[in-house]
Design an enzyme around this catalytic site. Structure first.
Site, PDB file in Angstrom:
ATOM      1  CG  ASN A   9      -1.895   1.254   1.127  1.00 33.09           C
ATOM      2  OD1 ASN A   9      -1.833   2.100   0.886  1.00 33.09           O
ATOM      3  ND2 ASN A   9      -2.715   1.388   2.669  1.00 33.09           N
ATOM      4  CE  LYS A  11      -0.383   3.061   4.966  1.00 38.69           C
ATOM      5  NZ  LYS A  11       0.174   3.383   6.124  1.00 38.69           N
ATOM      6  CG  HIS A  94      -5.770   2.148   5.075  1.00 33.03           C
ATOM      7  ND1 HIS A  94      -5.359   2.907   6.375  1.00 33.03           N
ATOM      8  CD2 HIS A  94      -4.559   0.540   5.084  1.00 33.03           C
ATOM      9  CE1 HIS A  94      -3.922   2.681   6.948  1.00 33.03           C
ATOM     10  NE2 HIS A  94      -4.030   1.225   6.140  1.00 33.03           N
ATOM     11  CD  GLU A  96      -2.954   4.927   6.810  1.00 33.48           C
ATOM     12  OE1 GLU A  96      -3.169   5.495   5.638  1.00 33.48           O
ATOM     13  OE2 GLU A  96      -1.592   4.290   8.103  1.00 33.48           O
ATOM     14  CD  GLU A 166      -3.441  -2.137   7.376  1.00 28.92           C
ATOM     15  OE1 GLU A 166      -2.344  -2.745   7.435  1.00 28.92           O
ATOM     16  OE2 GLU A 166      -4.202  -1.232   7.314  1.00 28.92           O
ATOM     17  N   GLY A 172       3.238   2.276  10.590  1.00 33.50           N
ATOM     18  CA  GLY A 172       3.987   3.149  10.854  1.00 33.50           C
ATOM     19  C   GLY A 172       4.521   3.950  11.950  1.00 33.50           C
ATOM     20  CB  SER A 213       5.294  -1.964  12.099  1.00 36.37           C
ATOM     21  OG  SER A 213       4.999  -0.812  12.556  1.00 36.37           O
TER      22      SER A 213
END
Ligand code: 13P
Length: 257
Positions: A9, A11, A94, A96, A166, A172, A213
């Site tokens: 991904n 992003k 996702h 985010e 996730e 991250g 991660s």
């Protein structure tokens, strides 16, 4: 046996030129790895050029989002029919997007249904926050996310769906879940929820990825876990060396089994 997947991904990273350069380098290095599905998910604007670059390869392209309607007055959005001939996969839900763009379990479900209707495989993301994790709410929250995302779908469609677990606290942060922790949730919660909703065969069929991660150092241990079928990779998918190493390590793990 479920085929493992290394999905990158990207992003909101990579200009068109950078995206093509990265896709080309990946193609040169891992086009011949047949035991692992490789999926690159660039930003929308990069997709046509990346798809062209990967034409004739066995590396797939995915989008990072889409709208559930076929067309209409949704300024700034992209629909499944627009993506249909360019991508094989689409990431939906996702964290985010749930956090910054107000996606809900209901819209994630609508997106998954629309993707499948267009012949695009959704990669549905689920995962709990740090606070939920610390409060012991992970199981109930993730199970509910899975069931809500799959509402209205049939068991036979699970071969065409991927779920990515996730945990938000691992994205991250450099703090991946341990391989055992990740496997416990992928198996004991995500796969379990699919089974409760659609039966044992559906649960055994669906591919479940871990994301958060992951890198070339921890992927080997993650991929030896029985209920983890791959990774949804953020930062480490932006660099040729780390992504290629993750594909090759996964190939070794699966060849060795
Ligand atoms: P990182 O691998 O950078 O933690 O990102 C994970 C992710 O969000 C992939 O969708």
């Amino acid at each position: 046996m479920r085929k493992p997947m290394m999905a990158g991904n990207w992003k909101m990273n990579k200009t068109i030129n950078e995206a093509v350069t990265l896709a080309r380098a990946i193609r040169e290095q891992v086009n011949d790895v047949n035991s692992v599905d490789r999926v690159l998910c660039p930003p929308f604007i990069d997709i046509p050029m990346v798809s062209a670059e990967l034409m004739g390869s066995n590396i797939a392209v995915g989008a990072q989002n889409m709208h559930w309607a076929e067309s209409g007055a949704y300024t700034g959005e992209i629909s499944a029919p627009m993506l249909k001939n360019l991508v094989t996969y689409v990431i939906v839900g996702h964290s985010e997007r749930r956090q910054y763009f107000a996606e809900t379990n209901e819209t994630v479900n609508q997106k998954a249904l629309a993707a499948l209707a267009a012949g695009i495989t959704p990669i549905i993301c689920v995962g709990e926050s740090l606070e939920q994790n610390e409060n012991g709410e992970t199981q109930a929250f993730v199970s509910e996310q899975v069931k809500a995302a799959l509402a209205g779908l049939a068991a036979a469609q699970m071969a065409d769906i991927v779920i990515a677990y996730e945990p938000i606290w691992a994205i991250g942060t450099g703090k991946a879940a341990t391989a055992e922790q990740a496997n416990d949730i992928c198996g004991g919660v995500v796969r379990q929820a699919v089974g409760e909703l659609l039966g044992d065969e559906a649960a055994a069929t669906i591919r479940i990825l871990y994301g958060g991660s992951t890198n070339d150092k921890n992927i080997g241990e993650i991929m030896t876990q029985p209920d983890i079928d791959g990774a949804l990779i953020g930062g480490a998918a932006l660099k040729v060396e780390s992504y290629v190493a993750m594909v090759k390590t996964t190939d070794e793990v699966y060849q060795g089994e």
